[in-house]
Design an enzyme around this catalytic site. Sequence first.
Site, PDB file in Angstrom:
ATOM      1  N   MET A  30       0.844  -1.201   0.000  1.00 47.23           N
ATOM      2  CA  MET A  30       0.000   0.000   0.000  1.00 47.23           C
ATOM      3  C   MET A  30       0.879   1.250   0.000  1.00 47.23           C
ATOM      4  SD  MET A  30      -3.422  -0.919   2.076  1.00 47.23           S
ATOM      5  CE  MET A  30      -2.798  -0.611   3.714  1.00 47.23           C
ATOM      6  N   HIS A  34       9.046   1.186   3.392  1.00 44.44           N
ATOM      7  CA  HIS A  34      10.139   1.197   4.372  1.00 44.44           C
ATOM      8  C   HIS A  34      10.992  -0.049   4.134  1.00 44.44           C
ATOM      9  CE1 HIS A  34       7.696  -1.825   6.353  1.00 44.44           C
ATOM     10  NE2 HIS A  34       6.696  -0.967   6.446  1.00 44.44           N
ATOM     11  N   HIS A  37       9.326  -3.481   3.440  1.00 45.29           N
ATOM     12  CA  HIS A  37       8.866  -3.708   2.060  1.00 45.29           C
ATOM     13  C   HIS A  37      10.061  -4.036   1.152  1.00 45.29           C
ATOM     14  CE1 HIS A  37       5.611  -0.773   3.436  1.00 45.29           C
ATOM     15  NE2 HIS A  37       4.903  -1.811   3.023  1.00 45.29           N
ATOM     16  N   ASP A  77       8.601   9.289  -3.263  1.00 45.89           N
ATOM     17  CA  ASP A  77       9.581   8.677  -2.366  1.00 45.89           C
ATOM     18  C   ASP A  77       9.622   7.149  -2.574  1.00 45.89           C
ATOM     19  OD1 ASP A  77      11.366   9.164  -0.172  1.00 45.89           O
ATOM     20  OD2 ASP A  77       9.950   8.005   1.043  1.00 45.89           O
ATOM     21  N   ASP A  78       8.443   6.551  -2.702  1.00 50.60           N
ATOM     22  CA  ASP A  78       8.355   5.095  -2.911  1.00 50.60           C
ATOM     23  C   ASP A  78       9.071   4.701  -4.210  1.00 50.60           C
ATOM     24  OD1 ASP A  78       6.814   4.940  -0.640  1.00 50.60           O
ATOM     25  OD2 ASP A  78       4.901   4.713  -1.705  1.00 50.60           O
ATOM     26  N   GLN A  81      12.830   4.754  -3.964  1.00 52.04           N
ATOM     27  CA  GLN A  81      13.377   3.589  -3.251  1.00 52.04           C
ATOM     28  C   GLN A  81      13.363   2.346  -4.144  1.00 52.04           C
ATOM     29  OE1 GLN A  81      12.491   3.133   1.032  1.00 52.04           O
ATOM     30  NE2 GLN A  81      10.907   4.656   0.707  1.00 52.04           N
ATOM     31  N   LYS A 151       5.136 -10.180   9.204  1.00 52.41           N
ATOM     32  CA  LYS A 151       4.605  -9.125  10.092  1.00 52.41           C
ATOM     33  C   LYS A 151       3.080  -9.212  10.147  1.00 52.41           C
ATOM     34  CE  LYS A 151       3.611  -4.845  11.525  1.00 52.41           C
ATOM     35  NZ  LYS A 151       2.736  -4.158  10.625  1.00 52.41           N
ATOM     36  N   SER A 187       6.502  -0.392  10.086  1.00 57.15           N
ATOM     37  CA  SER A 187       5.149  -0.289   9.549  1.00 57.15           C
ATOM     38  C   SER A 187       4.954   1.108   9.002  1.00 57.15           C
ATOM     39  CB  SER A 187       4.132  -0.548  10.671  1.00 57.15           C
ATOM     40  OG  SER A 187       2.852  -0.098  10.273  1.00 57.15           O
ATOM     41  N   SER A 188       4.199   1.214   7.901  1.00 53.97           N
ATOM     42  CA  SER A 188       3.879   2.537   7.356  1.00 53.97           C
ATOM     43  C   SER A 188       3.167   3.372   8.425  1.00 53.97           C
ATOM     44  CB  SER A 188       2.992   2.399   6.128  1.00 53.97           C
ATOM     45  OG  SER A 188       3.547   1.476   5.221  1.00 53.97           O
ATOM     46  N   ARG A 189       2.403   2.694   9.290  1.00 49.90           N
ATOM     47  CA  ARG A 189       1.620   3.405  10.309  1.00 49.90           C
ATOM     48  C   ARG A 189       2.487   3.961  11.440  1.00 49.90           C
ATOM     49  NH1 ARG A 189      -2.632  -0.573   8.803  1.00 49.90           N
ATOM     50  NH2 ARG A 189      -4.388   0.678   8.062  1.00 49.90           N
TER      51      ARG A 189
HETATM   52  P1  AMP Z   1       1.469  -3.030   3.446  1.00 53.66           P
HETATM   53  O1  AMP Z   1       2.048  -1.977   2.569  1.00 53.66           O
HETATM   54  O2  AMP Z   1       1.440  -2.652   4.902  1.00 53.66           O
HETATM   55  O3  AMP Z   1       0.158  -3.566   2.942  1.00 53.66           O
HETATM   56  O4  AMP Z   1       2.474  -4.245   3.384  1.00 53.66           O
HETATM   57  C1  AMP Z   1       2.855  -4.814   2.163  1.00 53.66           C
HETATM   58  C2  AMP Z   1       3.634  -6.067   2.431  1.00 53.66           C
HETATM   59  O5  AMP Z   1       4.797  -5.752   3.210  1.00 53.66           O
HETATM   60  C3  AMP Z   1       2.845  -7.110   3.253  1.00 53.66           C
HETATM   61  O6  AMP Z   1       3.132  -8.406   2.741  1.00 53.66           O
HETATM   62  C4  AMP Z   1       3.379  -6.911   4.641  1.00 53.66           C
HETATM   63  O7  AMP Z   1       3.290  -8.068   5.438  1.00 53.66           O
HETATM   64  C5  AMP Z   1       4.823  -6.577   4.351  1.00 53.66           C
HETATM   65  N1  AMP Z   1       5.448  -5.872   5.470  1.00 53.66           N
HETATM   66  C6  AMP Z   1       5.003  -4.754   6.089  1.00 53.66           C
HETATM   67  N2  AMP Z   1       5.814  -4.431   7.117  1.00 53.66           N
HETATM   68  C7  AMP Z   1       6.799  -5.365   7.162  1.00 53.66           C
HETATM   69  C8  AMP Z   1       7.931  -5.594   8.000  1.00 53.66           C
HETATM   70  N3  AMP Z   1       8.238  -4.782   9.020  1.00 53.66           N
HETATM   71  N4  AMP Z   1       8.719  -6.670   7.733  1.00 53.66           N
HETATM   72  C9  AMP Z   1       8.428  -7.494   6.693  1.00 53.66           C
HETATM   73  N5  AMP Z   1       7.365  -7.341   5.883  1.00 53.66           N
HETATM   74  C10 AMP Z   1       6.553  -6.287   6.100  1.00 53.66           C
END
Ligand code: AMP
Length: 283
Positions: A30, A34, A37, A77-78, A81, A151, A187-189
């Site tokens: 999404m 970081h 990802h 930014d994304d 990276q 995660k 986490s993005s959050r």
């Molecule tokens: P998201 O952008 O939060 O939907 O995450 C996209 C993918 O990145 C998902 O498969 C998450 O499980 C993975 N992800 C998010 N944070 C981490 C983390 N700290 N370590 C490893 N994988 C992550």
Amino acid sequence: VKIFDQPGMMREQLDHLRAESKTIGFVPTMGGLHEGHLSLVRQAKSVADAVVVSIFINPLQFGANEDLDAYPRKLEDDLQQLEQLDTDMVFTPTPDTMYPLGLEAQTKVLVPDLTTVLCGASRPGHFDGVSTVVCKLFNIVGPNTAVFGQKDLQQLLIIKRLVADLALPVTVIGHPTTREADGLAMSSRNTYLNEDQRAIAPTLYQSLSEAVEAIKNGSRDYPALEKGALTTLEKAGFAPDYIEIRRSTDLIRATEADEDIAIFGAARLGTTRLIDNIVVSTG
Ligand code: AMP
């Protein structure tokens, strides 16, 4: 890095690669990227000839009172990276292209059982949105391999079940959690946290780690361990949602007899909801 926002163009480009017998690795995200990802992207690159990353803040997986509007949007930014990692392609569809008839009218893919516990209990419909968008993204991208983070272990198990149940021709790989130096799962959050909250945030991982230590030392009183972690979180200033020890295979509540288990936690710091988990083998 080539960027596509139309499903048709994305698929066409990938058809060219398939015609050359190239394999495709896929990492759905999404955005708000970081190091967690990026580690998934590196893993995808190691198993496939070409890697596609999708960046799509999926409205279908957000509840009415959740953070859809506030969710970090940092496309420039994304992309930078991803460029640095030599990512081949990025898919950036809009909600209108993914859901042209609106969210209500969208055909949905529902995985039973696994979606009703843990985060599924606190976020009704969330995983239906996840399984639906992942199924649709898989159909657009047609990856040989897709990489998901541990995660979000519940999400990973749901995607594996979806792929098995619908015989989707995709190999799903789980990748370990990337953490900050103090243990906080990236986490993005985390960008929502103010300085005080950021200082408290690692307590979530610490409370899970303490329970895991106790399990490794022979404790099997799971309700007591869950209660201990909840108390630690409350004392630190969290509003815990759940701490639960479940089987890491099917998310059934763990008993003493189960060897493959995990401790899952979700807790709020102010309005920010953080989740984490640790997998343990008692065998
Ligand atoms: P998201 O952008 O939060 O939907 O995450 C996209 C993918 O990145 C998902 O498969 C998450 O499980 C993975 N992800 C998010 N944070 C981490 C983390 N700290 N370590 C490893 N994988 C992550």
